[in-house]
Motif scaffolding. Structure first.
Motif, PDB file in Angstrom:
ATOM      1  N   ASP A 120      36.282 -14.355 109.048  1.00  0.00           N
ATOM      2  CA  ASP A 120      36.909 -15.040 107.921  1.00  0.00           C
ATOM      3  C   ASP A 120      38.230 -14.339 107.615  1.00  0.00           C
ATOM      4  OD1 ASP A 120      37.450 -16.405 105.600  1.00  0.00           O
ATOM      5  OD2 ASP A 120      35.976 -15.304 104.380  1.00  0.00           O
ATOM      6  N   SER A 121      39.352 -14.986 107.896  1.00  0.00           N
ATOM      7  CA  SER A 121      40.664 -14.405 107.568  1.00  0.00           C
ATOM      8  C   SER A 121      41.004 -14.768 106.130  1.00  0.00           C
ATOM      9  CB  SER A 121      41.748 -14.952 108.501  1.00  0.00           C
ATOM     10  OG  SER A 121      41.706 -14.309 109.744  1.00  0.00           O
ATOM     11  N   ARG A 122      40.712 -13.857 105.222  1.00  0.00           N
ATOM     12  CA  ARG A 122      40.902 -14.145 103.790  1.00  0.00           C
ATOM     13  C   ARG A 122      42.337 -13.910 103.338  1.00  0.00           C
ATOM     14  NH1 ARG A 122      36.049 -11.514 104.340  1.00  0.00           N
ATOM     15  NH2 ARG A 122      37.085  -9.497 104.329  1.00  0.00           N
ATOM     16  N   SER A 123      42.926 -12.823 103.900  1.00  0.00           N
ATOM     17  CA  SER A 123      44.249 -12.409 103.419  1.00  0.00           C
ATOM     18  C   SER A 123      45.024 -11.789 104.576  1.00  0.00           C
ATOM     19  CB  SER A 123      44.097 -11.388 102.293  1.00  0.00           C
ATOM     20  OG  SER A 123      43.413 -10.248 102.782  1.00  0.00           O
ATOM     21  N   PHE A 124      46.337 -11.736 104.391  1.00  0.00           N
ATOM     22  CA  PHE A 124      47.211 -11.251 105.465  1.00  0.00           C
ATOM     23  C   PHE A 124      48.403 -10.529 104.854  1.00  0.00           C
ATOM     24  CE2 PHE A 124      50.658 -12.750 108.645  1.00  0.00           C
ATOM     25  CZ  PHE A 124      50.552 -11.578 109.380  1.00  0.00           C
ATOM     26  N   LEU A 125      48.525  -9.244 105.193  1.00  0.00           N
ATOM     27  CA  LEU A 125      49.699  -8.461 104.773  1.00  0.00           C
ATOM     28  C   LEU A 125      50.475  -8.103 106.035  1.00  0.00           C
ATOM     29  CD1 LEU A 125      49.827  -5.485 102.248  1.00  0.00           C
ATOM     30  CD2 LEU A 125      51.064  -5.415 104.412  1.00  0.00           C
ATOM     31  N   ILE A 126      51.735  -8.510 106.088  1.00  0.00           N
ATOM     32  CA  ILE A 126      52.573  -8.162 107.248  1.00  0.00           C
ATOM     33  C   ILE A 126      53.843  -7.464 106.782  1.00  0.00           C
ATOM     34  CG2 ILE A 126      53.367 -10.600 107.312  1.00  0.00           C
ATOM     35  CD1 ILE A 126      54.122  -9.981 110.317  1.00  0.00           C
ATOM     36  N   ASP A 127      54.033  -6.254 107.305  1.00  0.00           N
ATOM     37  CA  ASP A 127      55.234  -5.458 107.051  1.00  0.00           C
ATOM     38  C   ASP A 127      55.883  -5.275 108.418  1.00  0.00           C
ATOM     39  OD1 ASP A 127      57.142  -3.498 106.557  1.00  0.00           O
ATOM     40  OD2 ASP A 127      55.823  -2.272 105.304  1.00  0.00           O
ATOM     41  N   ALA A 128      56.962  -6.025 108.661  1.00  0.00           N
ATOM     42  CA  ALA A 128      57.570  -6.024 109.994  1.00  0.00           C
ATOM     43  C   ALA A 128      59.073  -6.279 109.863  1.00  0.00           C
ATOM     44  CB  ALA A 128      56.928  -7.099 110.865  1.00  0.00           C
ATOM     45  N   GLY A 129      59.832  -5.615 110.697  1.00  0.00           N
ATOM     46  CA  GLY A 129      61.283  -5.776 110.666  1.00  0.00           C
ATOM     47  C   GLY A 129      61.826  -6.181 112.025  1.00  0.00           C
ATOM     48  N   ALA A 130      63.131  -6.239 112.088  1.00  0.00           N
ATOM     49  CA  ALA A 130      63.801  -6.525 113.353  1.00  0.00           C
ATOM     50  C   ALA A 130      65.109  -5.748 113.327  1.00  0.00           C
ATOM     51  CB  ALA A 130      64.081  -8.020 113.478  1.00  0.00           C
ATOM     52  N   GLN A 131      65.767  -5.680 114.474  1.00  0.00           N
ATOM     53  CA  GLN A 131      67.043  -4.981 114.459  1.00  0.00           C
ATOM     54  C   GLN A 131      68.121  -5.752 115.192  1.00  0.00           C
ATOM     55  OE1 GLN A 131      68.128  -2.202 117.153  1.00  0.00           O
ATOM     56  NE2 GLN A 131      66.196  -2.043 118.261  1.00  0.00           N
ATOM     57  N   VAL A 132      69.341  -5.509 114.761  1.00  0.00           N
ATOM     58  CA  VAL A 132      70.525  -6.080 115.407  1.00  0.00           C
ATOM     59  C   VAL A 132      71.545  -4.947 115.501  1.00  0.00           C
ATOM     60  CG1 VAL A 132      72.419  -7.737 115.157  1.00  0.00           C
ATOM     61  CG2 VAL A 132      70.081  -8.439 114.618  1.00  0.00           C
ATOM     62  N   HIS A 133      71.956  -4.629 116.705  1.00  0.00           N
ATOM     63  CA  HIS A 133      72.905  -3.533 116.947  1.00  0.00           C
ATOM     64  C   HIS A 133      72.488  -2.239 116.268  1.00  0.00           C
ATOM     65  CE1 HIS A 133      75.179  -6.406 119.008  1.00  0.00           C
ATOM     66  NE2 HIS A 133      75.584  -7.055 117.946  1.00  0.00           N
ATOM     67  N   GLY A 134      71.182  -1.993 116.250  1.00  0.00           N
ATOM     68  CA  GLY A 134      70.699  -0.724 115.721  1.00  0.00           C
ATOM     69  C   GLY A 134      70.517  -0.706 114.213  1.00  0.00           C
ATOM     70  N   TYR A 135      70.788  -1.815 113.535  1.00  0.00           N
ATOM     71  CA  TYR A 135      70.561  -1.911 112.079  1.00  0.00           C
ATOM     72  C   TYR A 135      69.285  -2.719 111.840  1.00  0.00           C
ATOM     73  CZ  TYR A 135      75.092   0.161 111.240  1.00  0.00           C
ATOM     74  OH  TYR A 135      76.138   1.043 111.194  1.00  0.00           O
ATOM     75  N   ALA A 136      68.504  -2.271 110.849  1.00  0.00           N
ATOM     76  CA  ALA A 136      67.139  -2.786 110.707  1.00  0.00           C
ATOM     77  C   ALA A 136      66.963  -3.685 109.493  1.00  0.00           C
ATOM     78  CB  ALA A 136      66.177  -1.614 110.589  1.00  0.00           C
ATOM     79  N   SER A 137      65.947  -4.538 109.578  1.00  0.00           N
ATOM     80  CA  SER A 137      65.378  -5.137 108.366  1.00  0.00           C
ATOM     81  C   SER A 137      63.974  -4.582 108.212  1.00  0.00           C
ATOM     82  CB  SER A 137      65.363  -6.669 108.451  1.00  0.00           C
ATOM     83  OG  SER A 137      64.678  -7.110 109.608  1.00  0.00           O
ATOM     84  N   ASP A 138      63.433  -4.682 107.018  1.00  0.00           N
ATOM     85  CA  ASP A 138      62.128  -4.093 106.676  1.00  0.00           C
ATOM     86  C   ASP A 138      61.509  -5.007 105.620  1.00  0.00           C
ATOM     87  OD1 ASP A 138      59.994  -2.541 105.930  1.00  0.00           O
ATOM     88  OD2 ASP A 138      61.174  -0.908 105.083  1.00  0.00           O
ATOM     89  N   ILE A 139      60.653  -5.919 106.076  1.00  0.00           N
ATOM     90  CA  ILE A 139      60.213  -7.036 105.221  1.00  0.00           C
ATOM     91  C   ILE A 139      58.683  -7.059 105.144  1.00  0.00           C
ATOM     92  CG2 ILE A 139      60.243  -9.566 104.985  1.00  0.00           C
ATOM     93  CD1 ILE A 139      62.788  -9.545 106.801  1.00  0.00           C
ATOM     94  N   THR A 140      58.157  -7.257 103.945  1.00  0.00           N
ATOM     95  CA  THR A 140      56.704  -7.401 103.796  1.00  0.00           C
ATOM     96  C   THR A 140      56.386  -8.682 103.032  1.00  0.00           C
ATOM     97  OG1 THR A 140      56.525  -4.990 103.647  1.00  0.00           O
ATOM     98  CG2 THR A 140      54.573  -6.254 103.065  1.00  0.00           C
ATOM     99  N   ARG A 141      55.374  -9.370 103.509  1.00  0.00           N
ATOM    100  CA  ARG A 141      54.852 -10.544 102.823  1.00  0.00           C
ATOM    101  C   ARG A 141      53.323 -10.465 102.820  1.00  0.00           C
ATOM    102  NH1 ARG A 141      59.158 -10.663 101.091  1.00  0.00           N
ATOM    103  NH2 ARG A 141      60.680 -12.347 101.032  1.00  0.00           N
TER     104      ARG A 141
END
Ligand code: GLY
Ligand code: MN
Ligand code: MN
Length: 447
Positions: free
Chosen positions: A245-266
């Motif tokens: 039973d998948s009740r809930s989902f926490l994802i903290d994941a980023g991406a990078q472009v030219h070595g600069y990052a994002s850091d996003i959680t939902r």
């Protein structure tokens, strides 16, 4: 949508010269204060695993990346001398075991005097002759790679550079926006995989595919947490099988472009209305905090204000009883929210300089009782930071409240209800403006 993440992107190219100008001014000042004439910035080299001949993933020196968007150029150097075009000693080794960097190409090339070398032995010829007038910046664990430069990472110069990196140039802001857009596309794919009942491992694969990153290219290991796993702050196990039973989902994941990052959680709920209501309440609290970001605000105060707002959320959700000050003082809010409100973001996900009081290298401590806060600065225009409040059912921390004055303020029956959902975190990347802010993450999702 501008989703050209390559080094041919004309929009980035148009901003790059001005970025180099800003770096030049910064390095002029750092060299002057350090009493040196040349900065020699080493890109780094891959580490070898203990008792092995296997290369670990290469992590370039962030000082090198701030000059040039080349995250896969080990054994290379930038030589900066005030008033001169920076030299890029570009190492294309004779190596048939690994991919060798291709010919220099991209919007960055026009800013450098590029010298191709095929071996580290050829670097010395391109360095300033008087090594006493040089400082080296980088992780140099082999004396041979310092080329007789004695002053490696001098505090005076490095502190100036680290402090300055807090506020981003227009090129960096444009790059960070792209990193947010790239990350948002992964989050959208991951949510769909969650709604489809897939395993953590499959959701992670869907994310990586959408952002077109290998695991090694991600700015940090993806946190893809179903159900109770959301309560493990840095959960990176990736279960191969979907839960019943998948009740809930926490994802903290980023991406990078030219070595600069994002850091996003939902955080998402599958169908539980009460948990969804708590997510919605946390989201409105998070947006309220974001709306307080502006130049001149002390981030430590924002962190403490968040604890007070969280106290109200805990009371509304019947997780706790009492007034906000009591819940803060007795440690109830810290048990539910045991990490910092956020951190600077840039080349490093937890970018340097978060504790710096000024360019001299003195630091500001986090407030007492909040040791995990990683940003203690007064906010300045064009800083980019995260706002990432959370609320979790972490047994270890909540059990510590038993037998203390906090125990009677916790509604233990509601904690039981929350536990199967793990927790909630919502994280946006925000640029500070004089009397306003730019939410890179919300803008990216809106696209
Ligand atoms: N992804 C790590 C953090 O949010 O700081
Ligand atoms: Mn994060
Ligand atoms: Mn973060």
């Amino acid at each position: 949508m501008n989703s050209d993440y390559t080094d041919k992107n004309p929009a980035l190219g148009a901003l790059y010269a001005e970025h180099i100008e800003a770096l030049t001014a910064r390095h002029d000042h750092a060299l002057e204060q350090a009493g040196a004439s040349h900065a020699v910035i080493y890109s780094g080299n891959p580490k070898i695993a203990f008792l092995d001949d296997y290369q670990m993933p290469f992590k370039p020196n962030p000082h090198f990346i701030s000059w040039v968007p080349l995250a896969r150029l080990p054994f290379s150097y930038i030589v900066y001398t005030p008033g001169e075009t920076p030299i890029l000693i570009y190492c294309q080794p004779h190596d048939y075991w690994h991919v060798v960097p291709g010919a220099p190409d991209g919007f960055w090339t026009s800013e450098f005097d590029i010298r191709i070398v095929h071996s580290v032995d050829d670097v010395a010829a391109h360095l300033p002759a008087d090594r006493q007038k040089c400082i080296a910046i980088g992780e140099i664990d082999d004396d041979a790679l310092a080329f007789d430069i004695e002053r490696v990472n001098p505090t005076t110069a490095v502190s100036i550079l680290h402090y300055a990196r807090g506020a981003k140039t227009q090129y960096e802001l444009a790059t960070l926006r792209l990193a947010s857009q790239r990350g948002a596309s992964g989050h959208i794919a991951a949510e769909a995989a969650f709604r489809n009942g897939e395993s953590e491992f499959e959701i992670h694969r869907a994310y990586c595919k959408a952002v077109s990153h290998t695991d090694q290219e991600l700015p940090y290991g993806n946190i893809v947490a179903l159900n109770e796993h959301g309560a493990v702050l840095h959960y990176t196990d990736l279960d191969r099988r979907p839960p019943a039973d998948s009740r809930s989902f926490l994802i903290d994941a980023g991406a990078q472009v030219h070595g600069y990052a994002s850091d996003i959680t939902r955080t998402y709920a599958s169908s539980d209305e009460r948990f969804q209501a708590l997510i919605d309440r946390m989201e409105s609290m998070q947006q309220d905090i974001v709306s307080q970001v502006r130049a001149g605000v002390d981030y430590r105060e924002l962190h403490i204000a968040t604890h007070k707002m969280l106290a109200a959320v805990l009371v509304e959700a019947e997780l706790a009883t009492g007034n906000p000050d009591t819940l803060l003082e007795t440690g109830v809010t810290s048990a539910f929210f045991p990490h910092g409100l956020g951190h600077l973001l840039g080349i490093q996900v937890h970018d340097v300089g978060g504790f710096m009081e000024g360019e001299s290298g003195t630091t500001v401590d986090p407030p007492s009782g909040h040791p995990f806060l990683r940003l203690t600065r007064v906010l300045d225009e064009n800083m980019v930071l995260t706002i990432e409040p959370g609320l979790y059912a972490i047994d270890m921390l909540l059990e510590n409240l038993r037998g203390t004055p906090a125990e009677s303020h916790v509604n233990w029956a509601t904690v039981e209800w929350l536990r199967p959902f793990g927790g909630i975190r919502i994280e946006d990347n925000v640029r500070v403006l004089v009397n306003d802010r730019e939410n890179l993450t919300r803008d990216a999702f809106a696209l």
